[in-house]
Design a protein around this motif. Structure first.
Motif, mmCIF file in Angstrom:
data_model
loop_
_atom_site.group_PDB
_atom_site.id
_atom_site.type_symbol
_atom_site.label_atom_id
_atom_site.label_comp_id
_atom_site.label_asym_id
_atom_site.label_seq_id
_atom_site.Cartn_x
_atom_site.Cartn_y
_atom_site.Cartn_z
ATOM 1 N N ARG A 82 17.212 1.577 42.749
ATOM 2 C CA ARG A 82 18.501 0.744 42.615
ATOM 3 C C ARG A 82 18.728 0.322 40.954
ATOM 4 N NH1 ARG A 82 17.597 -1.139 47.829
ATOM 5 N NH2 ARG A 82 16.870 -3.132 47.015
ATOM 6 N N HIS A 83 17.558 -0.165 40.339
ATOM 7 C CA HIS A 83 17.632 -0.763 39.275
ATOM 8 C C HIS A 83 16.800 -0.108 38.226
ATOM 9 C CE1 HIS A 83 18.701 -4.721 41.034
ATOM 10 N NE2 HIS A 83 18.113 -4.404 42.109
ATOM 11 N N ASN A 84 16.763 1.279 38.177
ATOM 12 C CA ASN A 84 16.236 2.151 37.108
ATOM 13 C C ASN A 84 14.946 1.531 36.528
ATOM 14 O OD1 ASN A 84 18.332 4.106 37.508
ATOM 15 N ND2 ASN A 84 19.806 2.581 36.427
ATOM 16 N N LEU A 85 13.907 1.103 37.360
ATOM 17 C CA LEU A 85 12.723 0.567 36.941
ATOM 18 C C LEU A 85 11.706 1.671 36.704
ATOM 19 C CD1 LEU A 85 12.618 -2.593 39.450
ATOM 20 C CD2 LEU A 85 13.284 -2.486 37.033
ATOM 21 N N PRO A 86 10.614 1.553 35.880
ATOM 22 C CA PRO A 86 9.740 2.520 35.562
ATOM 23 C C PRO A 86 8.755 2.522 36.678
ATOM 24 C CG PRO A 86 9.911 0.887 33.894
ATOM 25 C CD PRO A 86 10.837 0.427 34.821
ATOM 26 N N PHE A 87 8.244 3.655 37.203
ATOM 27 C CA PHE A 87 7.377 3.905 38.299
ATOM 28 C C PHE A 87 6.008 3.939 37.697
ATOM 29 C CE2 PHE A 87 11.262 4.220 40.129
ATOM 30 C CZ PHE A 87 11.128 4.283 41.549
ATOM 31 N N ILE A 88 5.129 3.148 38.020
ATOM 32 C CA ILE A 88 3.574 3.108 37.426
ATOM 33 C C ILE A 88 2.504 3.077 38.397
ATOM 34 C CG2 ILE A 88 1.894 1.908 35.963
ATOM 35 C CD1 ILE A 88 4.206 0.516 34.522
ATOM 36 N N ASN A 89 2.022 4.420 38.443
ATOM 37 C CA ASN A 89 0.905 4.617 39.752
ATOM 38 C C ASN A 89 -0.397 4.254 38.976
ATOM 39 O OD1 ASN A 89 -0.602 5.467 41.557
ATOM 40 N ND2 ASN A 89 -0.670 7.687 40.864
#
Length: 1006
Positions: free
Chosen positions: A292-299
Motif C-alpha cells: 500500500r505504501h510502496n515500501l522496500p521489501f528486504i529479505n
C-alpha cells in the motif's frame, strides 16, 4: 432331496473366517460393479490415506462407517462403487528418503533428481502398500480393480490437464509473494498446512531514534530479529501522540538504516505502544502494508532458517540464535526498554513440526476467489453439497468466504512436477524471478513456444518444484473415474453420492474438491458430506502422537476379531458427527467395549448353531413361509419387521450407531433370549408336527433376516453363517454381500401385540428375578400368584400363561383381581356401629312419635278445610307409614337415603385396590400394575434366606449411613465437584431404596 444337517463349529474362529472371506470377495470381484447395471448409482471415493501411513484407529473408524453405508446400499440394489486409493504424500515420502540418504552420508542433490525418484518409486512398491493391506484386513468392500494412486498415469494426466486449463484461463499465476515457509522441509506450505499453537513467549520493547535526534519512539515485537529487515514504522494517523511524527524518519538500531514514519488506519493505538515496526518481507500484515505504501521489501532469511547477508553481523546464524544475539546487542546499545512475558499464537508447519517463517518467495498460485464464489453459489442456491450434521455447513461456508490465493508450488522432487519450462538462456543459465516461462503439456510443446519467441538457440529448464499434494487430491472424485476423458465410469458414477470424512479436513480437502469440481465439471463432486467425529481414548481425550495415547486397531483385531472392532466403532456413535469413546486397558491391551462386541458375535454364532441343529437339514427356502397362529410367533415376526423398518430408517438418515444398537437389542434380547427359549419345547421330536414346523420356519426366516440386517456392520461372521444356513454350493456359491436387504411388511407389524407380549416378558423376568433373590433352585417349580386390577392385563396373562409357566418354572399359576373394599358412607358407619344397637329402639320411637305428632298436626289443620280434610288426613297418614317402612326399617334403604342427602366424597364411593396382605413366608414384586407373589414355604430354607437378606440389609444400611454422612458434611458438599456430589446423592437414594425393598422382603418372612 433333503440335505444333510449343516454344521457350524462349536467355537467361532474370527481370524481364519475373516481371512477366508476377504480372499473370496476379492478373488471373485464381488464388489466390482458394472456401469451398465440398471440400479441407481451409489458411489463413494475413499479419503486417500498417505502411502506412508499405517492403519490407526481413526482410519478404522472412518472405514467402518463408509463400509456400513456401502454394503447397505449395495444390498438395497444400488449400482454401488467404492473407489480405493492412496495419496503420494510429497513431504512425508521425501522426508523418509532424505533420512535414508542422510544415514548414508548423502543428500538428494548428491544422487540427483532421476536417481532420487527411482528410489522413491522403489520404496513405494516395497513399503507403500502397508496401509492398503491393512484396509483389506478390515474387510472393506471396495473395488480393488479400480485402485488409484495420485501419481499413477491416469491421475497424472488429470493433474496436468487441470493445471494447463487453469493457467490458460488466468487462474494460475507465478508471483513473488509472501508464503508460509517451513525451514525443516525447505518448502512452502499452504495456510491449511499450518497449525496455530499457543506458546508462552515474550514481547520485547526497544527504542528507535528519530533521524534528527529529537526524540525516540518505542516499538514492541515478538520477533526482534526481524527488525533487521524493517523498512518503516507505522502509527495510526488519528493517534494524538504520534500524528505530528508522520513523514519524519527514524534510524534502525544496529543496521543504521533510515526509514520513514507512516500513517495507516489499520494500526491499533491500544496495542503495545501504538507504534508498529514494518517488515514487509517477513510478516503477512506488513506485506500488505508495504504494498500500500510502496515500501522496500528486504529479505533477511535463507530458506534453511538462517539469516542472509542483509542481516549484517548476524549472517549465517540460525533465526533463534540470531534472536538472542540481537536482543543482547540492543541491550548493550542501551535501546532495549523492557521484556514482558507474553502468551501468543505461533504458526507451526503441520509437516515439519517447526514454526513457519513468512518468507518472500517466487511461487505458483491459484486465484481462489473465482473458484470459491462459484462453489458458494451451489451452496447458497442449491444447498449443495448437503452436510450431515447440518451445523458444518456454516463452517464450510465461512471458510470459502475467507479463502486467500492458494500457493500450489512445493520445493520438493517427489510429486507432480510443475509443467512450466524456463528460457534460462535469457537469464544467464539460471532460473530467476524474471526468467521467461512457458507452460505446456510436455517439453517439446514448450520448446516450440520458446523458439517462436527467442529463436532456435533457446535453452529450456523445467521448473524443479512439484505441485501441492492437495492439488491432485482436489481432483480425486472425478480423476479417479477417468476424467478428463468422458469415461463410462464418469457418466455413471459422477457426481459421487456421499463423502464420509472427518471435520478436520473440511478445509484441507473438502473445499478444494468442491472448488475444483465446480470449475471443471460444473457440478458438486458429491451430494452429501457426512462428517464424523473423533475416536477418543479411555479418558475421553483426543488421541495424538505427542500424547502417546493412540490405540492400535490391528492389536484389537488380532485379539477380538475385525467384526468386533468394526461393530464397536459404529455402535458407539451416539449421533451423526459425534465423537466416540473407546474403553481401553493399556496395561493389558484389552478393551471391554470390543470384548462386548466379540461376545455378541459369539451369541449370534451359538444361536445360529442351535437353529440349524433343529431345522432337520432344511434351508429357509425349503422350509417355506410360516402360517402364524401362536402368540409368540406373531410377536417375533412383528418385532422383526419393526426392526427392519427401524434399521432402514436409521441408515437412510445416517443414524448408524442407533441402527447398530437396535439390532443388538433385537438379536440378543428378543430373538436369542426370548423367542428361541419360547419355542424349545415345540422343537422336541414328540411335539405337535404342525407347531414344530411353524417354529422351524420362523427360526430360519428370522435368522436369515438378521444376518442380512447385520451384514453391513459385521460382514465376516454373517457371511459364514449365511453360507452354512443356505447351504451354498462350494463350486459356485452366492454371497450374502449381494443379497437383497430386508424390507418391511407393515401388515405383519402389530404394536398392540408387542405391548401385550412385553407384559408377559416382564412378568417372566420378574418371577425369575424373585426366584434368584430367594435362592430357589433352578429345577424347582414354584407357585405364583399374579394380581391385576385390569381386565385387559388379566386376559393377556391368561392367554400367555403357558409361556410364564414354561420359562419361569411355575407349576401352579393363579391370575386374579386383587380384593377390593368399599368405604361406607359416614352416616351408614354410624348405623352399623355398636352404638346403634343400644339406641336403635329409642331412635325409632322418637322418630315414630315425631312423625305421628306431625301427622296429627297436619291432619287437624287439613280437617278444618272443607272437602279436603278427610282426603289429606288419609294421604298424610299413608305417606308417613310408607316412608317409615321404606327408608327406616331396612339398612340398605337407610344407606341410599342418607347417601342422597349427605353425599360423601367421590373417592370414598369407588372401589380401591388395597395392597395384597403380605402372605406369610413369601416374596413379591411388581410389574407395572401387576403384583407377583411367590409363596416360599417348602420351596426354600426360610431361615437361610432370612439370614441372607439381613446380611444384605446390614451392608446396604451401612453404605447408606456412610453416604448420608458425606452429604451432611458441608465441606464435602461445598468443595467437591458438582458431578461427584450428585453421584453421591444418587447412590444414597438408591441405597435407601434397596434397603426398603430388603425390609419388605424380611417383613414377608414372618
Amino acid at each position: 432331496m433333503t440335505a444333510t444337517i449343516p454344521n457350524l463349529p462349536s467355537l467361532y474362529e474370527a481370524f481364519s473366517t475373516e481371512a477366508k472371506w476377504q480372499k473370496f470377495w476379492e478373488e471373485n470381484q464381488v464388489y466390482k460393479p458394472d456401469p451398465n447395471h440398471k440400479g441407481e448409482p451409489f458411489c463413494v471415493v475413499i479419503p486417500p490415506p498417505n502411502v506412508t501411513g499405517s492403519l490407526h484407529i481413526g482410519h478404522a473408524f472412518e472405514s467402518a462407517l463408509i463400509d456400513t453405508l456401502v454394503r447397505y446400499h449395495r444390498m438395497k440394489g444400488h449400482n454401488t462403487l467404492w473407489v480405493p486409493g492412496t495419496d503420494h504424500a510429497s513431504i512425508a515420502v521425501q522426508t523418509i528418503l532424505e533420512n535414508q540418504l542422510k544415514a548414508e552420508g548423502k543428500t538428494r542433490h548428491d544422487v540427483g533428481r532421476e536417481k532420487f525418484l527411482e528410489r522413491a518409486w522403489q520404496w513405494k512398491n516395497e513399503s507403500g502398500g502397508t496401509i492398503v493391506n491393512q484396509l483389506r484386513r478390515l474387510g472393506v468392500s471396495v473395488d480393488w480393480s479400480r485402485e488409484r494412486f495420485t501419481l499413477d498415469e491416469g491421475l497424472s494426466k488429470a493433474v496436468l490437464e487441470a493445471f494447463i486449463r487453469l493457467y490458460e484461463e488466468g487462474l494460475i499465476y507465478r508471483s513473488n509473494y509472501l508464503v508460509n515457509w517451513c525451514p525443516a522441509s525447505q518448502s512452502a506450505v499452504s495456510d491449511l498446512e499450518v497449525e496455530p499453537k499457543e506458546v508462552n513467549g515474550n514481547l520485547w520493547h526497544f527504542r528507535y531514534p528519530l533521524s534528527d535526534g529529537s526524540r525516540f519512539v518505542e516499538v514492541a515485537t515478538t520477533r526482534p530479529e526481524t527488525m533487521l529487515g524493517d523498512t518503516a514504522v507505522v502509527v495510526n494517523p488519528g493517534d494524538e501522540r504520534y500524528k505530528d511524527l508522520i513523514g519524519k524518519t527514524l534510524i534502525v538500531p544496529i543496521i543504521n538504516r533510515e526509514i520513514p514514519i507512516i500513517g495507516d488506519e489499520l494500526v491499533d493505538p491500544a496495542f503495545g505502544t501504538g507504534c508498529v515496526k514494518v517488515t514487509p518481507a517477513h510478516d503477512p500484515n506488513d506485506f500488505e502494508m508495504g504494498k500500500r505504501h510502496n515500501l522496500p521489501f528486504i529479505n533477511i532469511m535463507n530458506k534453511d532458517g538462517t539469516l542472509n547477508e542483509n542481516a549484517g553481523e548476524f549472517q549465517g546464524q540460525d533465526r533463534f540464535v540470531a534472536r538472542k544475539n540481537v536482543i543482547a546487542r540492543l541491550e548493550a546499545d542501551g535501546v532495549l526498554v523492557k521484556i514482558e512475558d507474553y502468551k501468543h499464537t505461533v504458526p507451526y508447519s503441520d509437516r515439519g513440526k517447526v514454526p513457519v517463517e513468512p518468507l518472500l518467495s517466487t511461487q505458483w498460485f491459484v486465484k481462489v476467489r473465482p473458484l470459491a464464489d462459484k462453489t458458494l453459489e451451489f451452496l447458497d442456491q442449491q444447498n449443495s453439497p448437503e452436510f450431515v450434521p447440518q451445523r458444518w455447513t456454516k463452517v464450510y461456508r465461512d471458510w470459502l468466504v475467507n479463502l486467500r490465493d492458494w500457493c500450489i508450488s512445493r520445493q520438493l522432487w517427489w510429486g507432480h512436477q510443475i509443467p512450466a519450462w524456463y528460457a534460462v538462456s535469457e537469464t544467464g543459465g539460471e532460473i530467476t524471478d524474471t526468467t521467461p516461462h512457458f507452460v505446456a503439456r510436455n517439453e517439446a510443446e514448450a520448446l516450440e513456444k520458446a523458439k517462436s519467441q527467442f529463436g532456435e538457440e533457446v535453452k529450456l529448464e523445467q521448473d524443479p518444484d512439484v505441485l501441492d499434494t492437495w492439488f491432485s487430491s482436489g481432483l480425486w472424485p472425478f480423476s479417479t473415474l477417468g476424467w478428463p476423458e468422458q469415461t463410462q465410469d464418469v457418466e455413471t458414477y459422477y457426481p459421487t453420492t456421499t463423502l464420509v470424512t472427518g471435520f478436520d479436513i473440511i478445509f484441507f480437502w473438502v473445499a478444494r474438491m468442491t472448488m475444483m469440481a465446480g470449475h471443471f465439471t460444473g457440478e458438486m463432486p458429491f451430494k452429501t458430506v457426512y462428517i464424523h467425529g473423533l475416536v477418543r481414548d479411555e479418558n475421553n481425550k483426543k488421541m495424538s502422537k505427542s500424547a502417546n495415547n493412540g490405540i492400535d486397531p490391528l492389536l484389537l483385531m488380532d485379539k477380538y476379531g475385525t467384526d468386533a472392532l468394526r461393530y464397536t466403532l459404529v455402535k458407539e456413535v451416539a449421533g451423526a458427527g459425534q465423537d466416540i469413546r473407546l474403553e481401553y486397558d493399556r496395561k493389558k491391551d484389552e478393551s471391554i467395549s470390543v470384548e462386548a462386541s466379540r461376545n455378541f458375535a459369539n451369541k449370534l454364532w451359538n444361536a445360529a448353531r442351535f437353529v440349524m441343529m433343529n431345522l432337520d437339514g432344511q434351508t429357509p427356502v425349503q422350509l417355506g413361509k410360516p402360517a402364524l397362529t401362536e402368540l409368540s410367533d406373531k410377536w417375533i415376526i412383528s418385532r422383526y419387521h419393526q426392526v427392519v423398518r427401524q434399521t432402514n430408517n436409521y441408515i437412510d438418515n445416517y443414524g448408524l450407531g442407533e441402527a447398530a444398537k437396535g439390532l443388538y437389542e433385537f438379536i440378543w434380547g428378543d430373538f436369542c433370549d426370548w423367542y428361541i427359549e419360547l419355542v424349545k419345547s415345540r422343537l422336541q421330536k414328540d411335539a405337535d408336527p404342525a407347531s414344530r414346523k411353524v417354529a422351524q420356519q420362523i427360526l430360519a426366516e428370522i435368522l436369515e433376516g438378521v444376518l442380512k440386517l447385520l451384514h453391513p456392520f459385521m460382514p465376516h461372521i454373517t457371511e459364514e453363517i449365511w453360507q452354512t444356513l443356505t447351504q451354498q454350493i462350494a463350486e459356485s456359491p452366492q454371497t450374502l454381500a449381494l443379497q437383497s436387504y430386508p424390507e418391511t411388511d407393515t401388515n405383519l407389524i402389530d404394536s398392540s401385540l408387542e405391548e401385550q407380549f412385553d407384559l408377559l416378558i416382564d412378568t417372566i423376568r420378574t418371577i425369575r428375578n424373585l426366584r434368584a433373590e430367594a435362592d430357589v433352585k433352578p429345577g424347582v417349580k414354584i407357585t405364583a400368584n399374579l394380581q391385576s386390577e385390569s381386565d385387559k392385563e388379566r386376559v393377556i396373562l391368561t392367554t400367555g400363561q403357558y409361556y410364564i409357566k414354561d420359562l419361569a418354572k411355575v407349576e401352579t399359576l393363579t391370575i386374579n383381581a386383587p380384593k377390593t373394599t368399599v368405604e361406607e358412607p359416614r352416616i351408614n358407619q354410624i348405623f352399623t356401629s355398636p352404638y346403634w344397637r343400644t339406641f336403635k329402639t329409642i331412635a325409632l320411637i322418637i322418630i315414630v312419635l315425631v312423625s305421628i305428632r306431625f301427622a296429627i298436626f297436619v291432619g287437624n289443620t287439613t280437617l278444618r278445610l272443607p272437602i279436603f280434610g278427610m282426603f289429606f288426613e288419609t294421604l298424610g297418614l299413608g305417606y308417613a307409614g310408607c316412608f317409615f317402612v321404606r327408608y327406616l326399617l331396612n339398612a340398605k334403604a337407610r344407606q341410599e337415603l342418607f347417601t342422597k342427602y349427605f353425599p360423601v366424597k367421590e373417592t370414598s364411593t369407588t372401589a380401591e385396590i388395597t395392597p395384597t396382605p403380605e402372605i406369610e413366608n413369601s416374596i413379591s414384586g411388581v410389574v407395572g400394575t401387576v403384583q407377583v407373589v411367590i409363596p416360599l414355604t417348602g420351596v426354600v430354607d426360610i431361615e437361610v434366606l432370612r439370614a441372607k437378606l439381613e446380611k444384605s440389609l446390614n451392608k446396604v444400611e451401612t453404605e447408606a449411613k456412610s453416604l448420608s454422612g458425606r452429604l451432611s458434611n458441608s465441606s464435602f458438599v461445598d468443595k467437591a465437584p458438582i458431578d461427584v456430589v450428585q453421584a453421591t446423592r444418587n447412590a444414597f437414594t438408591e441405597a435407601e431404596k434397596q434397603a426398603e425393598i430388603l425390609r419388605a422382603r424380611l417383613r414377608s418372612l414372618v
